[in-house]
Design an enzyme around this catalytic site. Structure first.
Site, PDB file in Angstrom:
ATOM      1  N   ASP A  48       0.836  -1.206   0.000  1.00 28.02           N
ATOM      2  CA  ASP A  48       0.000   0.000   0.000  1.00 28.02           C
ATOM      3  C   ASP A  48       0.873   1.259   0.000  1.00 28.02           C
ATOM      4  OD1 ASP A  48       0.969  -0.437   2.567  1.00 28.02           O
ATOM      5  OD2 ASP A  48      -0.974  -0.665   3.502  1.00 28.02           O
ATOM      6  N   ASP A  60      -7.809  -1.683  14.254  1.00 30.63           N
ATOM      7  CA  ASP A  60      -9.215  -1.900  13.891  1.00 30.63           C
ATOM      8  C   ASP A  60      -9.395  -3.133  13.000  1.00 30.63           C
ATOM      9  OD1 ASP A  60      -8.149  -1.039  11.509  1.00 30.63           O
ATOM     10  OD2 ASP A  60      -9.398   0.749  11.310  1.00 30.63           O
ATOM     11  N   GLU A 119      -9.686  -0.856   5.270  1.00 31.04           N
ATOM     12  CA  GLU A 119     -10.351  -0.513   6.526  1.00 31.04           C
ATOM     13  C   GLU A 119     -11.637  -1.325   6.698  1.00 31.04           C
ATOM     14  OE1 GLU A 119      -8.832   0.977   8.670  1.00 31.04           O
ATOM     15  OE2 GLU A 119      -8.124   2.985   8.194  1.00 31.04           O
TER      16      GLU A 119
END
Ligand code: GLP
Length: 261
Positions: free
Chosen positions: A67, A136, A143
């Site tokens: 990424d 998370d 995400e």
């Protein structure tokens, strides 16, 4: 999925380095998937030590980054391409021309993502993909809510991830980009072996949800449950919320010694 609980990150990265060395011994031009963040750092240090002492050579490998931030130049100190240059390319005997990353400054970001997918496919796909995990539950920059079939694309970070990443933007905390390019979960799942490393209590909740929680886009790392060869290497604090931790330890100590991860 194999879960290996180790007593320290050092012990964990030695196992991962062994797996990587076995792969490269079998295929000198293996394709590696590199991840950024603090979790793989001790692994890159260990690989550096092995290259320095002639125990390992990565000269023939190719590598693809997972990424990148949107809006940071390749030479920005916080860009993932710079981070990988510092931690991997400058440290190991890997050929800089064989390391590819996403260009977060491309004029056409969608075309950049499509092209990146094509480059990975043309190389024959990733043999071993290194992964960390966000607090998370994200992998790469996928995400919560990311499609489990997603491909390389632009994403918006959560406020929590922006806050988590502030530490890498010394003296310019306000500059943490909100947008990123990331390999998708579908892209990541195509790698032939996934190795996720997590250290410390701060990751315990995300690790438990990824390994023992339901398969859900709310915890992108739970997609590893779909993969035929996924290895999760965690230290004791990061394993702190795993219900089956004793079983994972039992499986690992019962393994024949010739069998790697
Ligand atoms: C970022 C990266 C991820 C990494 C995560 C956790 O979001 N894009 O690839 O896994 O941070 O980083 P750390 O290992 O520093 O906790």
């Amino acid at each position: 999925m194999e879960v290996v609980v180790v007593d320290s990150p050092e012990e964990g990265v030695a196992l991962v380095a062994d797996a990587l060395a076995t792969l490269v011994a079998r295929r000198v031009d293996a394709i590696l998937g590199l991840s950024t963040g603090s979790s793989p750092e001790p692994l890159y240090e260990e690989l550096g030590r092995r290259c320095d002492t002639g125990r390992l050579s990565l000269q023939g490998v190719r590598a693809f980054l997972l990424d990148e931030y949107v809006g940071l130049a390749a030479d920005d100190p916080a860009s993932y391409r710079t981070t990988i240059r510092r931690q991997v390319v400058d440290r190991l005997d890997i050929d800089p021309d064989r390391v590819s990353g996403l260009d977060g400054m491309a004029l056409d970001l969608s075309a950049e993502c499509r092209d990146y997918e094509a480059r990975i496919a043309a190389a024959g796909g990733v043999d071993l993909q290194l992964l960390g995990i966000g607090t998370d539950g994200h992998i790469g920059f996928n995400e919560p809510g990311s499609s489990l079939g997603s491909r390389t694309r632009i994403k918006t970070l959560t406020e929590q991830t922006v806050a988590d990443n502030r530490r890498f933007f010394v003296d310019r905390e306000q500059d943490v980009p909100r947008h990123v390019l990331t390999q998708g979960i579908g892209t990541i799942l195509e790698a032939r072996h996934l190795v996720l490393m997590a250290w410390g209590e701060g990751k315990a909740d995300a690790v438990a949800r990824a390994i023992e929680g339901p398969l859900t886009a709310l915890c992108p790392a739970s997609a590893l449950q779909l993969h035929p060869h996924a290895t999760v290497v965690v230290d004791v604090p990061a394993a702190g919320r795993l219900a089956l931790v004793d079983y994972y330890r039992w499986v690992y100590v019962s393994k024949p010694s010739w069998q790697g991860i």
